[in-house]
Motif scaffolding. Structure first.
Motif, PDB file in Angstrom:
ATOM      1  N   PHE A  20      73.210  34.379  68.642  1.00 37.71           N
ATOM      2  CA  PHE A  20      72.266  34.869  67.647  1.00 37.71           C
ATOM      3  C   PHE A  20      71.556  36.109  68.181  1.00 37.71           C
ATOM      4  CE2 PHE A  20      72.774  30.394  66.665  1.00 37.71           C
ATOM      5  CZ  PHE A  20      72.931  30.410  65.288  1.00 37.71           C
ATOM      6  N   TYR A  21      71.028  36.913  67.241  1.00 35.21           N
ATOM      7  CA  TYR A  21      70.296  38.117  67.610  1.00 35.21           C
ATOM      8  C   TYR A  21      68.797  37.897  67.456  1.00 35.21           C
ATOM      9  CZ  TYR A  21      74.769  40.550  67.341  1.00 35.21           C
ATOM     10  OH  TYR A  21      76.056  40.938  67.540  1.00 35.21           O
ATOM     11  N   GLU A  24      66.755  37.212  64.069  1.00 34.34           N
ATOM     12  CA  GLU A  24      67.607  36.487  63.130  1.00 34.34           C
ATOM     13  C   GLU A  24      66.944  35.177  62.713  1.00 34.34           C
ATOM     14  OE1 GLU A  24      72.319  35.127  62.744  1.00 34.34           O
ATOM     15  OE2 GLU A  24      71.597  36.226  64.508  1.00 34.34           O
ATOM     16  N   LYS A  25      67.091  34.841  61.435  1.00 36.78           N
ATOM     17  CA  LYS A  25      66.552  33.593  60.904  1.00 36.78           C
ATOM     18  C   LYS A  25      67.629  32.513  60.978  1.00 36.78           C
ATOM     19  CE  LYS A  25      63.410  35.970  57.753  1.00 36.78           C
ATOM     20  NZ  LYS A  25      63.018  36.220  56.335  1.00 36.78           N
ATOM     21  N   ILE A  26      67.266  31.364  61.530  1.00 38.89           N
ATOM     22  CA  ILE A  26      68.197  30.259  61.641  1.00 38.89           C
ATOM     23  C   ILE A  26      67.541  28.987  61.105  1.00 38.89           C
ATOM     24  CG2 ILE A  26      69.298  31.295  63.661  1.00 38.89           C
ATOM     25  CD1 ILE A  26      67.942  29.194  65.389  1.00 38.89           C
ATOM     26  N   THR A  69      62.614  31.805  62.964  1.00 37.77           N
ATOM     27  CA  THR A  69      63.005  33.193  63.203  1.00 37.77           C
ATOM     28  C   THR A  69      62.875  33.494  64.694  1.00 37.77           C
ATOM     29  OG1 THR A  69      62.268  33.893  61.001  1.00 37.77           O
ATOM     30  CG2 THR A  69      62.571  35.612  62.657  1.00 37.77           C
ATOM     31  N   ALA A 106      68.510  42.653  69.194  1.00 39.85           N
ATOM     32  CA  ALA A 106      68.799  42.975  67.798  1.00 39.85           C
ATOM     33  C   ALA A 106      69.447  44.352  67.698  1.00 39.85           C
ATOM     34  CB  ALA A 106      67.518  42.954  66.971  1.00 39.85           C
ATOM     35  N   TYR A 134      65.740  46.932  61.110  1.00 38.48           N
ATOM     36  CA  TYR A 134      66.390  45.731  61.623  1.00 38.48           C
ATOM     37  C   TYR A 134      67.459  45.255  60.633  1.00 38.48           C
ATOM     38  CZ  TYR A 134      62.484  45.580  64.907  1.00 38.48           C
ATOM     39  OH  TYR A 134      61.566  45.891  65.884  1.00 38.48           O
ATOM     40  N   ASP A 136      67.715  42.738  58.922  1.00 42.84           N
ATOM     41  CA  ASP A 136      67.169  42.127  57.703  1.00 42.84           C
ATOM     42  C   ASP A 136      66.388  43.134  56.859  1.00 42.84           C
ATOM     43  OD1 ASP A 136      64.919  42.525  59.210  1.00 42.84           O
ATOM     44  OD2 ASP A 136      64.192  40.457  59.103  1.00 42.84           O
TER      45      ASP A 136
END
Length: 231
Positions: A20-21, A24-26, A69, A106, A134, A136
């Motif tokens: 993941f970066y 990033e939302k997980i 996040t 990111a 970014y 997002d």
């Protein structure tokens, strides 16, 4: 893989096993069972990438969930995502599960708004306007941008949270192709870059400005001579 501690079995539903970066939302979600029966009234927690203990909420049956996040300044590398569940039924019972993930910086997204044409006259001022954000689409945190030509480095001015620009005086270059390397970075070291293949030329106006009337006269003579030879 889930592992048993006491009587509770904790099984990851998400996130997937991947890299993941930052930013990033997980979705962190698990299923909790005791002897194959869903448990909906336990206390369930996970530890974030920066070591904070965060509770998961019960969503349905034995499922628990939290939208997380990854911080833009989170440490990079391995992240052992640990989930711990506890329930008090007269005696405390519990369970846990561990998921091995990785976190990377990111990758910033760059758009070159100017220059629209990649040819420039020697000595001409060329306006650069760069948009960076970014993945997002959110604004950068204290971003900085620069353009590098060979060994010459030009800092761009921040126009707002996502835009950078400046008129650059591109003197001292030779005729021909030249690469412009554009680099943007935020305060946490997240970065992005792109390269423009540009061409440095010299129009009649450029020749007059840089070499004077002698150069222009020489060009006219060459042109007349070529017409005579090939006519």
């Amino acid at each position: 893989e889930p592992r048993e501690a006491g009587f509770l079995i904790v099984k990851f539903l998400s996130p997937p096993l991947k890299t993941f970066y930052r930013g990033e939302k997980i979705v962190v979600s698990v299923n909790l069972k005791d002897n194959d029966v869903d448990i909906s009234d336990a206390n369930v927690f996970f530890w974030s990438v920066d070591g904070k203990k965060i509770p998961l909420r019960n969503s349905l049956g034995g499922n628990y969930i939290f939208d997380y996040t990854i911080p833009l300044g989170a440490r990079t590398g391995d992240w052992e995502l640990l989930v711990l569940a506890e329930k008090n039924t007269g005696q405390k019972i519990g369970g846990s599960a561990l998921l091995s993930l990785k976190v990377e910086k990111a990758p910033l997204v760059l758009e070159v708004l100017k220059p629209s044409a990649f040819y420039f006259d020697l000595g001409q001022k060329v306006e650069f306007v760069i948009k960076a954000y970014y993945p997002d689409n959110s604004f950068l945190s204290n971003g900085k941008a620069k353009v590098v030509f060979l060994e010459k480095e030009f800092e761009l001015t921040s126009l707002d949270g996502n835009m950078f620009g400046k008129e650059l005086d591109l003197t001292g270059f030779s005729l021909g192709s030249v690469q412009a390397n554009i680099v943007v970075e935020d305060e946490f070291g997240n970065s992005g870059s792109t390269t423009l293949d540009m061409v440095a030329g010299c129009s009649v106006t450029c020749l007059l400005a840089n070499y004077g009337l002698i150069a222009l006269t020489a060009i006219v003579i060459i042109f007349i001579f070529a017409r005579l030879v090939f006519s």
